[in-house]
Scaffold this active site. Sequence first.
Site, PDB file in Angstrom:
ATOM      1  N   ASN A 149       0.890  -1.170   0.000  1.00 23.63           N
ATOM      2  CA  ASN A 149       0.000   0.000   0.000  1.00 23.63           C
ATOM      3  C   ASN A 149       0.920   1.209   0.000  1.00 23.63           C
ATOM      4  OD1 ASN A 149      -1.815   2.032   0.479  1.00 23.63           O
ATOM      5  ND2 ASN A 149      -2.222   1.454   2.615  1.00 23.63           N
ATOM      6  N   LYS A 189       0.258   4.280  -0.338  1.00 19.63           N
ATOM      7  CA  LYS A 189      -0.315   5.509   0.247  1.00 19.63           C
ATOM      8  C   LYS A 189      -0.032   6.698  -0.687  1.00 19.63           C
ATOM      9  CE  LYS A 189       0.074   3.311   4.683  1.00 19.63           C
ATOM     10  NZ  LYS A 189       0.164   3.443   6.134  1.00 19.63           N
ATOM     11  N   HIS A 226      -9.312   1.741   4.686  1.00 17.89           N
ATOM     12  CA  HIS A 226      -8.053   1.867   5.433  1.00 17.89           C
ATOM     13  C   HIS A 226      -8.262   2.831   6.607  1.00 17.89           C
ATOM     14  CE1 HIS A 226      -3.942   2.896   6.413  1.00 17.89           C
ATOM     15  NE2 HIS A 226      -3.599   1.758   5.839  1.00 17.89           N
ATOM     16  N   GLU A 273      -6.542   5.135   7.721  1.00 18.74           N
ATOM     17  CA  GLU A 273      -6.253   6.550   7.430  1.00 18.74           C
ATOM     18  C   GLU A 273      -7.454   7.210   6.776  1.00 18.74           C
ATOM     19  OE1 GLU A 273      -2.616   5.795   5.335  1.00 18.74           O
ATOM     20  OE2 GLU A 273      -1.676   5.205   7.216  1.00 18.74           O
ATOM     21  N   GLU A 323      -5.696  -4.662  10.572  1.00 19.39           N
ATOM     22  CA  GLU A 323      -4.644  -3.672  10.793  1.00 19.39           C
ATOM     23  C   GLU A 323      -4.913  -2.910  12.084  1.00 19.39           C
ATOM     24  OE1 GLU A 323      -2.486  -2.617   6.941  1.00 19.39           O
ATOM     25  OE2 GLU A 323      -4.187  -1.272   7.077  1.00 19.39           O
ATOM     26  N   GLY A 379       2.238   2.420  10.570  1.00 19.61           N
ATOM     27  CA  GLY A 379       3.187   3.503  10.360  1.00 19.61           C
ATOM     28  C   GLY A 379       3.902   3.934  11.628  1.00 19.61           C
ATOM     29  N   SER A 434       3.121  -2.101  10.223  1.00 20.29           N
ATOM     30  CA  SER A 434       4.567  -2.206  10.439  1.00 20.29           C
ATOM     31  C   SER A 434       5.114  -3.604  10.173  1.00 20.29           C
ATOM     32  CB  SER A 434       4.947  -1.736  11.857  1.00 20.29           C
ATOM     33  OG  SER A 434       4.582  -0.376  12.025  1.00 20.29           O
TER      34      SER A 434
END
Length: 257
Positions: free
Chosen positions: A13, A15, A98, A100, A170, A176, A216
């Site tokens: 991904n 991003k 996701h 985010e 996740e 991250g 991560s």
Amino acid sequence: MNKATRKAVIAGNWKMNMTPSQATALINEMKPLVAGADCEVVLCVPFVDIPAAIEAAKGSNIRIGAENVHFKASGAYTGEIAADMLKELGVEYVVIGHSERRQYFGETDQTVNLRTLAALNAGLKPIVCVGETLEQRELGYTETLLKFQTKMALTNVTADQLKDVVIAYEPVWAIGTGVTATADQADEGNGFVRAAIAEAYGADVAEAVTVQYGGSMNAKNAAELVAKTNVDGGLIGGASLKAADFSVIVKAASEQK
Ligand code: PGA
């Protein structure tokens, strides 16, 4: 069906990283490193990188995905991208929900569900993300939350369509941050996702669904994570921007048979 027969999917991904020319260069670097992998290899890239990525990946085992898709087929939705547009370019996968997007762009469990249905109806394979925040974990809501998010995301998805769905567990606190869930935490979280699918569709259907871990995952910890019973590959952010690291993760998943 069990881990040995489920399809492991390693998906990058990217991003909001990489211009089209950088995408071409990175994929050209990755191609020989992941050739012959015994798992599905996917790169989910920014919308504008898609044509370059598809071109660069031609003839290789790398599949291209998008990072989001709108839930309407067309219309007055300025700035949005429809599933048919992605399909026509040759996109095969799409990340949906996701954290985010949930955190910064108002994504809800309802819109995650609508996007999942739109992707499936267009013949795209959704990679649906679920995961708890640190606060939710500390309050003891991880199982409840993961099951709820999973069931909400899959509302009105048929058992047959589920064959094309990947779920990525996740934990938000691991994305991250450099803090990875332990292999046992990842296995437990993925297990909650699979249990939710079993509650809704039955154990046989649930056993066949690919459930990734994300947060991560890197070249150092991938082998331990993907060795877990319920972990069928990973959704990889930072480490998918480095060809060498990403290929080590692909290798770790390939060797898990
Ligand atoms: P990370 O991102 O690997 O950089 O933690 C994972 C993700 O957001 O999918």
